[in-house]
Design a protein around this motif. Structure first.
Motif, PDB file in Angstrom:
ATOM      1  N   GLY A  39      27.759  -8.544   3.484  1.00  0.00           N
ATOM      2  CA  GLY A  39      28.001  -9.749   4.246  1.00  0.00           C
ATOM      3  C   GLY A  39      26.934 -10.083   5.266  1.00  0.00           C
ATOM      4  N   GLN A  40      25.968  -9.221   5.478  1.00  0.00           N
ATOM      5  CA  GLN A  40      24.884  -9.531   6.418  1.00  0.00           C
ATOM      6  C   GLN A  40      23.852 -10.417   5.738  1.00  0.00           C
ATOM      7  OE1 GLN A  40      23.069  -6.126   8.200  1.00  0.00           O
ATOM      8  NE2 GLN A  40      24.683  -5.901   9.697  1.00  0.00           N
ATOM      9  N   ASN A  41      22.938 -10.939   6.545  1.00  0.00           N
ATOM     10  CA  ASN A  41      21.835 -11.735   6.010  1.00  0.00           C
ATOM     11  C   ASN A  41      20.976 -10.889   5.080  1.00  0.00           C
ATOM     12  OD1 ASN A  41      22.638 -13.907   7.548  1.00  0.00           O
ATOM     13  ND2 ASN A  41      21.247 -13.433   9.219  1.00  0.00           N
ATOM     14  N   ASP A  42      20.301 -11.560   4.143  1.00  0.00           N
ATOM     15  CA  ASP A  42      19.398 -10.850   3.237  1.00  0.00           C
ATOM     16  C   ASP A  42      18.174 -10.349   3.997  1.00  0.00           C
ATOM     17  OD1 ASP A  42      20.936 -11.171   0.998  1.00  0.00           O
ATOM     18  OD2 ASP A  42      19.824 -12.901   0.250  1.00  0.00           O
ATOM     19  N   PRO A  43      17.769  -9.116   3.746  1.00  0.00           N
ATOM     20  CA  PRO A  43      16.551  -8.606   4.371  1.00  0.00           C
ATOM     21  C   PRO A  43      15.315  -9.168   3.668  1.00  0.00           C
ATOM     22  CG  PRO A  43      17.520  -6.943   2.957  1.00  0.00           C
ATOM     23  CD  PRO A  43      18.458  -8.107   2.949  1.00  0.00           C
ATOM     24  N   LEU A  44      14.149  -8.974   4.282  1.00  0.00           N
ATOM     25  CA  LEU A  44      12.884  -9.376   3.652  1.00  0.00           C
ATOM     26  C   LEU A  44      12.445  -8.370   2.611  1.00  0.00           C
ATOM     27  CD1 LEU A  44      10.685 -10.691   6.587  1.00  0.00           C
ATOM     28  CD2 LEU A  44      11.826 -11.993   4.803  1.00  0.00           C
ATOM     29  N   GLY A  45      12.828  -7.125   2.807  1.00  0.00           N
ATOM     30  CA  GLY A  45      12.420  -6.088   1.871  1.00  0.00           C
ATOM     31  C   GLY A  45      12.780  -4.717   2.387  1.00  0.00           C
ATOM     32  N   VAL A  46      12.102  -3.734   1.815  1.00  0.00           N
ATOM     33  CA  VAL A  46      12.352  -2.329   2.146  1.00  0.00           C
ATOM     34  C   VAL A  46      11.019  -1.684   2.496  1.00  0.00           C
ATOM     35  CG1 VAL A  46      13.121  -0.103   1.206  1.00  0.00           C
ATOM     36  CG2 VAL A  46      14.344  -2.207   0.601  1.00  0.00           C
ATOM     37  N   VAL A  47      11.035  -0.862   3.521  1.00  0.00           N
ATOM     38  CA  VAL A  47       9.865  -0.052   3.871  1.00  0.00           C
ATOM     39  C   VAL A  47      10.163   1.377   3.452  1.00  0.00           C
ATOM     40  CG1 VAL A  47       8.456   0.879   5.747  1.00  0.00           C
ATOM     41  CG2 VAL A  47       9.145  -1.519   5.778  1.00  0.00           C
ATOM     42  N   ILE A  48       9.322   1.918   2.592  1.00  0.00           N
ATOM     43  CA  ILE A  48       9.402   3.325   2.209  1.00  0.00           C
ATOM     44  C   ILE A  48       8.624   4.095   3.264  1.00  0.00           C
ATOM     45  CG2 ILE A  48       8.899   5.044   0.436  1.00  0.00           C
ATOM     46  CD1 ILE A  48      10.917   2.973  -0.504  1.00  0.00           C
ATOM     47  N   THR A  49       9.339   4.903   4.049  1.00  0.00           N
ATOM     48  CA  THR A  49       8.686   5.633   5.138  1.00  0.00           C
ATOM     49  C   THR A  49       8.199   7.010   4.707  1.00  0.00           C
ATOM     50  OG1 THR A  49      10.847   6.415   5.900  1.00  0.00           O
ATOM     51  CG2 THR A  49       9.962   4.438   6.942  1.00  0.00           C
ATOM     52  N   VAL A  58      15.688  -0.793   5.391  1.00  0.00           N
ATOM     53  CA  VAL A  58      15.711  -2.214   5.083  1.00  0.00           C
ATOM     54  C   VAL A  58      15.179  -2.948   6.309  1.00  0.00           C
ATOM     55  CG1 VAL A  58      17.265  -4.143   4.610  1.00  0.00           C
ATOM     56  CG2 VAL A  58      17.652  -1.953   3.511  1.00  0.00           C
ATOM     57  N   VAL A  59      14.331  -3.970   6.101  1.00  0.00           N
ATOM     58  CA  VAL A  59      13.755  -4.702   7.231  1.00  0.00           C
ATOM     59  C   VAL A  59      14.073  -6.192   7.110  1.00  0.00           C
ATOM     60  CG1 VAL A  59      11.924  -3.038   7.708  1.00  0.00           C
ATOM     61  CG2 VAL A  59      11.506  -4.863   6.078  1.00  0.00           C
ATOM     62  N   PHE A  60      14.242  -6.823   8.274  1.00  0.00           N
ATOM     63  CA  PHE A  60      14.591  -8.232   8.340  1.00  0.00           C
ATOM     64  C   PHE A  60      13.457  -9.094   8.877  1.00  0.00           C
ATOM     65  CE2 PHE A  60      18.513  -5.941   8.183  1.00  0.00           C
ATOM     66  CZ  PHE A  60      19.294  -6.703   7.341  1.00  0.00           C
ATOM     67  N   PRO A  67       0.051   4.136   7.988  1.00  0.00           N
ATOM     68  CA  PRO A  67      -0.783   4.269   6.785  1.00  0.00           C
ATOM     69  C   PRO A  67      -0.048   4.764   5.545  1.00  0.00           C
ATOM     70  CG  PRO A  67      -1.961   5.115   8.686  1.00  0.00           C
ATOM     71  CD  PRO A  67      -0.552   4.800   9.147  1.00  0.00           C
ATOM     72  N   GLU A  68       0.938   5.634   5.693  1.00  0.00           N
ATOM     73  CA  GLU A  68       1.621   6.180   4.516  1.00  0.00           C
ATOM     74  C   GLU A  68       2.835   5.351   4.090  1.00  0.00           C
ATOM     75  OE1 GLU A  68       3.340   7.993   8.181  1.00  0.00           O
ATOM     76  OE2 GLU A  68       1.311   7.791   7.459  1.00  0.00           O
ATOM     77  N   GLU A  69       3.179   4.313   4.842  1.00  0.00           N
ATOM     78  CA  GLU A  69       4.342   3.494   4.520  1.00  0.00           C
ATOM     79  C   GLU A  69       3.992   2.379   3.537  1.00  0.00           C
ATOM     80  OE1 GLU A  69       7.059   3.880   8.508  1.00  0.00           O
ATOM     81  OE2 GLU A  69       5.623   2.238   8.436  1.00  0.00           O
ATOM     82  N   GLN A  70       4.992   1.976   2.769  1.00  0.00           N
ATOM     83  CA  GLN A  70       4.840   0.889   1.799  1.00  0.00           C
ATOM     84  C   GLN A  70       5.948  -0.130   2.016  1.00  0.00           C
ATOM     85  OE1 GLN A  70       2.440   0.442  -0.509  1.00  0.00           O
ATOM     86  NE2 GLN A  70       1.446   2.343   0.061  1.00  0.00           N
ATOM     87  N   PHE A  71       5.578  -1.409   2.072  1.00  0.00           N
ATOM     88  CA  PHE A  71       6.565  -2.491   2.153  1.00  0.00           C
ATOM     89  C   PHE A  71       6.781  -3.037   0.749  1.00  0.00           C
ATOM     90  CE2 PHE A  71       7.333  -7.112   2.409  1.00  0.00           C
ATOM     91  CZ  PHE A  71       8.580  -7.078   3.012  1.00  0.00           C
ATOM     92  N   ILE A  72       8.032  -3.065   0.320  1.00  0.00           N
ATOM     93  CA  ILE A  72       8.388  -3.596  -0.988  1.00  0.00           C
ATOM     94  C   ILE A  72       9.226  -4.846  -0.756  1.00  0.00           C
ATOM     95  CG2 ILE A  72       9.474  -3.108  -3.210  1.00  0.00           C
ATOM     96  CD1 ILE A  72       7.093  -1.235  -2.462  1.00  0.00           C
ATOM     97  N   PRO A  73       8.708  -6.032  -1.136  1.00  0.00           N
ATOM     98  CA  PRO A  73       9.452  -7.272  -0.920  1.00  0.00           C
ATOM     99  C   PRO A  73      10.769  -7.283  -1.695  1.00  0.00           C
ATOM    100  CG  PRO A  73       7.193  -7.718  -1.626  1.00  0.00           C
ATOM    101  CD  PRO A  73       7.413  -6.255  -1.769  1.00  0.00           C
ATOM    102  N   LEU A  74      11.747  -8.009  -1.179  1.00  0.00           N
ATOM    103  CA  LEU A  74      13.070  -8.052  -1.785  1.00  0.00           C
ATOM    104  C   LEU A  74      13.021  -8.568  -3.220  1.00  0.00           C
ATOM    105  CD1 LEU A  74      15.992  -7.407  -1.146  1.00  0.00           C
ATOM    106  CD2 LEU A  74      16.287  -9.774  -0.418  1.00  0.00           C
ATOM    107  N   GLU A  75      12.085  -9.459  -3.533  1.00  0.00           N
ATOM    108  CA  GLU A  75      11.972  -9.979  -4.901  1.00  0.00           C
ATOM    109  C   GLU A  75      11.701  -8.862  -5.905  1.00  0.00           C
ATOM    110  OE1 GLU A  75       9.827 -11.341  -2.381  1.00  0.00           O
ATOM    111  OE2 GLU A  75      11.460 -12.708  -1.887  1.00  0.00           O
ATOM    112  N   LEU A  76      10.897  -7.887  -5.514  1.00  0.00           N
ATOM    113  CA  LEU A  76      10.620  -6.749  -6.403  1.00  0.00           C
ATOM    114  C   LEU A  76      11.794  -5.785  -6.458  1.00  0.00           C
ATOM    115  CD1 LEU A  76       6.912  -5.943  -5.518  1.00  0.00           C
ATOM    116  CD2 LEU A  76       7.784  -7.054  -7.564  1.00  0.00           C
TER     117      LEU A  76
END
Length: 93
Positions: A39-49, A58-60, A67-76
């Motif tokens: 029920g919350q708003n959709d996030p922008l994506g996920v950060v793999i830490t 999950v990030v909004f 440097p070792e983190e990866q952002f994966i957009p919600l579309e993927l």
């Protein structure tokens, strides 16, 4: 509103990661979020830490990545929802 983070730094470095593993990790994090916070708003994506352990968040808003983190957009993370099996060419086997 603009972001001070260049757009190029928000794209995963596909040449440095196993995309199937990273997207699977991001999906697991996203679906865990959905199970807990429906029920919350959709996030922008996920950060793999932690790529080796599959930890992330999950990030909004667009994150500033370490440097070792990866952002994966919600579309993927969600997959190819715009393309269905019926849209396939009848000429393919």
């Amino acid at each position: 509103m603009g972001s001070s983070v260049p757009a190029s730094s928000q794209q995963p470095r596909w040449d440095r990661i196993n995309s199937a593993v990273v997207i699977a990790q991001a999906r697991q994090i996203y679906f865990h979020f959905l199970a807990r916070c429906a029920g919350q708003n959709d996030p922008l994506g996920v950060v793999i830490t932690e790529p080796r352990s599959g930890q992330g968040r999950v990030v909004f808003e667009l994150p500033v990545l370490l440097p070792e983190e990866q952002f994966i957009p919600l579309e993927l993370v969600r997959g190819r929802s715009g393309r269905s099996r019926s849209a396939r060419s009848p000429y393919r086997g």
